[in-house]
Design a protein around this motif. Structure first.
Motif, PDB file in Angstrom:
ATOM      1  N   UNK A 170       0.797  -1.209   0.000  1.00  0.00           N
ATOM      2  CA  UNK A 170       0.000   0.000   0.000  1.00  0.00           C
ATOM      3  C   UNK A 170       0.836   1.268   0.000  1.00  0.00           C
ATOM      4  N   UNK A 171       0.152   2.355  -0.214  1.00  0.00           N
ATOM      5  CA  UNK A 171       0.812   3.657  -0.241  1.00  0.00           C
ATOM      6  C   UNK A 171       1.290   4.037   1.157  1.00  0.00           C
ATOM      7  N   UNK A 172       2.465   4.633   1.237  1.00  0.00           N
ATOM      8  CA  UNK A 172       3.026   5.052   2.516  1.00  0.00           C
ATOM      9  C   UNK A 172       2.161   6.157   3.121  1.00  0.00           C
ATOM     10  N   UNK A 173       1.916   6.050   4.416  1.00  0.00           N
ATOM     11  CA  UNK A 173       1.104   7.026   5.135  1.00  0.00           C
ATOM     12  C   UNK A 173       2.011   7.950   5.943  1.00  0.00           C
ATOM     13  N   UNK A 174       1.530   9.190   6.143  1.00  0.00           N
ATOM     14  CA  UNK A 174       2.300  10.195   6.876  1.00  0.00           C
ATOM     15  C   UNK A 174       1.437  10.770   7.994  1.00  0.00           C
ATOM     16  N   UNK A 175       2.009  10.861   9.170  1.00  0.00           N
ATOM     17  CA  UNK A 175       1.345  11.516  10.293  1.00  0.00           C
ATOM     18  C   UNK A 175       1.630  13.002  10.180  1.00  0.00           C
ATOM     19  N   UNK A 176       0.580  13.803  10.139  1.00  0.00           N
ATOM     20  CA  UNK A 176       0.752  15.253  10.043  1.00  0.00           C
ATOM     21  C   UNK A 176      -0.015  15.942  11.155  1.00  0.00           C
ATOM     22  N   UNK A 177       0.443  17.109  11.501  1.00  0.00           N
ATOM     23  CA  UNK A 177      -0.245  17.975  12.460  1.00  0.00           C
ATOM     24  C   UNK A 177      -0.554  19.276  11.737  1.00  0.00           C
ATOM     25  N   UNK A 178      -1.812  19.659  11.796  1.00  0.00           N
ATOM     26  CA  UNK A 178      -2.254  20.881  11.135  1.00  0.00           C
ATOM     27  C   UNK A 178      -2.909  21.796  12.152  1.00  0.00           C
ATOM     28  N   UNK A 238      -7.147  27.868  14.231  1.00  0.00           N
ATOM     29  CA  UNK A 238      -6.617  28.001  15.579  1.00  0.00           C
ATOM     30  C   UNK A 238      -6.676  26.744  16.414  1.00  0.00           C
ATOM     31  N   UNK A 239      -7.097  25.634  15.829  1.00  0.00           N
ATOM     32  CA  UNK A 239      -7.240  24.372  16.552  1.00  0.00           C
ATOM     33  C   UNK A 239      -6.237  23.363  15.993  1.00  0.00           C
ATOM     34  N   UNK A 240      -5.445  22.725  16.871  1.00  0.00           N
ATOM     35  CA  UNK A 240      -4.515  21.709  16.367  1.00  0.00           C
ATOM     36  C   UNK A 240      -5.263  20.433  15.977  1.00  0.00           C
ATOM     37  N   UNK A 241      -4.842  19.838  14.881  1.00  0.00           N
ATOM     38  CA  UNK A 241      -5.419  18.589  14.391  1.00  0.00           C
ATOM     39  C   UNK A 241      -4.288  17.648  14.017  1.00  0.00           C
ATOM     40  N   UNK A 242      -4.543  16.371  14.147  1.00  0.00           N
ATOM     41  CA  UNK A 242      -3.596  15.357  13.692  1.00  0.00           C
ATOM     42  C   UNK A 242      -4.329  14.462  12.704  1.00  0.00           C
ATOM     43  N   UNK A 243      -3.611  14.020  11.680  1.00  0.00           N
ATOM     44  CA  UNK A 243      -4.201  13.127  10.684  1.00  0.00           C
ATOM     45  C   UNK A 243      -3.099  12.234  10.128  1.00  0.00           C
ATOM     46  N   UNK A 244      -3.498  11.093   9.648  1.00  0.00           N
ATOM     47  CA  UNK A 244      -2.589  10.191   8.955  1.00  0.00           C
ATOM     48  C   UNK A 244      -3.082  10.109   7.526  1.00  0.00           C
ATOM     49  N   UNK A 295      -9.033  18.318   4.646  1.00  0.00           N
ATOM     50  CA  UNK A 295      -9.947  19.166   5.417  1.00  0.00           C
ATOM     51  C   UNK A 295     -11.340  18.564   5.469  1.00  0.00           C
ATOM     52  N   UNK A 296     -11.838  18.145   4.326  1.00  0.00           N
ATOM     53  CA  UNK A 296     -13.210  17.636   4.237  1.00  0.00           C
ATOM     54  C   UNK A 296     -13.360  16.238   4.837  1.00  0.00           C
ATOM     55  N   UNK A 297     -12.504  15.318   4.430  1.00  0.00           N
ATOM     56  CA  UNK A 297     -12.711  13.911   4.769  1.00  0.00           C
ATOM     57  C   UNK A 297     -12.002  13.474   6.053  1.00  0.00           C
ATOM     58  N   UNK A 298     -10.808  13.994   6.278  1.00  0.00           N
ATOM     59  CA  UNK A 298     -10.063  13.575   7.469  1.00  0.00           C
ATOM     60  C   UNK A 298     -10.414  14.413   8.691  1.00  0.00           C
ATOM     61  N   UNK A 299     -10.654  15.713   8.491  1.00  0.00           N
ATOM     62  CA  UNK A 299     -10.927  16.600   9.621  1.00  0.00           C
ATOM     63  C   UNK A 299     -12.407  16.952   9.764  1.00  0.00           C
ATOM     64  N   UNK A 300     -13.237  16.614   8.774  1.00  0.00           N
ATOM     65  CA  UNK A 300     -14.673  16.882   8.853  1.00  0.00           C
ATOM     66  C   UNK A 300     -15.050  18.334   8.667  1.00  0.00           C
ATOM     67  N   UNK A 301     -14.162  19.144   8.100  1.00  0.00           N
ATOM     68  CA  UNK A 301     -14.452  20.557   7.852  1.00  0.00           C
ATOM     69  C   UNK A 301     -14.975  20.686   6.421  1.00  0.00           C
ATOM     70  N   UNK A 302     -16.253  20.493   6.265  1.00  0.00           N
ATOM     71  CA  UNK A 302     -16.852  20.401   4.931  1.00  0.00           C
ATOM     72  C   UNK A 302     -17.233  21.741   4.324  1.00  0.00           C
ATOM     73  N   UNK A 303     -16.904  22.837   4.985  1.00  0.00           N
ATOM     74  CA  UNK A 303     -17.186  24.154   4.412  1.00  0.00           C
ATOM     75  C   UNK A 303     -16.353  24.444   3.178  1.00  0.00           C
ATOM     76  N   UNK A 304     -15.173  23.850   3.105  1.00  0.00           N
ATOM     77  CA  UNK A 304     -14.332  24.013   1.925  1.00  0.00           C
ATOM     78  C   UNK A 304     -14.902  23.143   0.817  1.00  0.00           C
ATOM     79  N   UNK A 305     -15.315  23.754  -0.269  1.00  0.00           N
ATOM     80  CA  UNK A 305     -15.935  23.003  -1.373  1.00  0.00           C
ATOM     81  C   UNK A 305     -14.908  22.732  -2.464  1.00  0.00           C
ATOM     82  N   UNK A 306     -15.109  21.645  -3.166  1.00  0.00           N
ATOM     83  CA  UNK A 306     -14.236  21.273  -4.278  1.00  0.00           C
ATOM     84  C   UNK A 306     -15.080  21.305  -5.539  1.00  0.00           C
TER      85      UNK A 306
END
Length: 176
Positions: free
Chosen positions: A2-10, A14-20, A31-42
């Motif tokens: 599988x594709x290599x995954x990266x742990x990131x902190x965003x 003003x709120x810290x988030x972590x995602x892989x 933003x949309x799928x990992x952090x649930x911030x769906x206001x950003x539209x694609x």
């Protein structure tokens, strides 16, 4: 394998988030799928329409053109972060509401973040300057007249200060 995954902190709004995430995960998808911030539209997924515009260190950026791993170490602001939950609307949000600057609303988050950043550097734009400022974002509904009026109104509201923006009559989750 599988594709290599990266742990990131965003830091988003003003709120810290972590995602892989995989190395090629777009910031918009993170933003949309990992952090649930769906206001950003694609919209176009090619950086043309501007619907995915977020602020990176206070400057507008197309989140569909930026990798999530590249956002680490930067302060991100999405449309959800323009105003405090339960507080008054951001002047740009209030101006869009007053001037009917949206119709379907799909492009609105990108316009709001773009205009918020623009007014930081250009607090008193002319109509021509406002029109030029929003020309890079696409709207299929409005014809831009009300969007340009909203830019000018937001500039007025900003100059007048926080007392000029009334408390919201709509819950935060229903804001543009």
């Amino acid at each position: 394998m599988g594709e290599r995954m990266h742990d990131i902190r965003l830091s988003v709004n003003g709120v810290p988030h972590a995602a892989t995430v995989p190395a090629r995960r777009l910031l918009s998808d993170c933003l949309r799928h990992d952090l649930g911030l769906t206001g950003t539209h694609v919209g176009c997924e090619h950086g043309v329409c501007g619907a995915c515009t977020v602020l990176v260190d206070g400057r507008p950026a197309r989140s569909c053109l930026m990798l999530a791993v590249g956002a680490e170490g930067h302060e991100l602001t999405t449309v959800e972060g323009l105003a405090d939950p339960g507080g008054p609307l951001h002047p740009v949000q209030q101006a869009f509401r007053e001037c009917h600057g949206l119709q379907c609303g799909f492009c609105t988050p990108g316009f709001l973040t773009l205009i918020a950043a623009y007014l930081e550097e250009h607090p008193d734009p002319t109509e021509a300057e406002a029109r030029e400022a929003v020309a890079g974002n696409l709207c299929r509904c409005t014809g831009y007249t009300n969007i340009v009026a909203a830019v000018l109104r937001a500039a007025e509201l900003r100059r007048a200060g926080p007392a000029a923006v009334p408390e919201p009559a709509v819950p935060a989750e229903e804001r543009p």
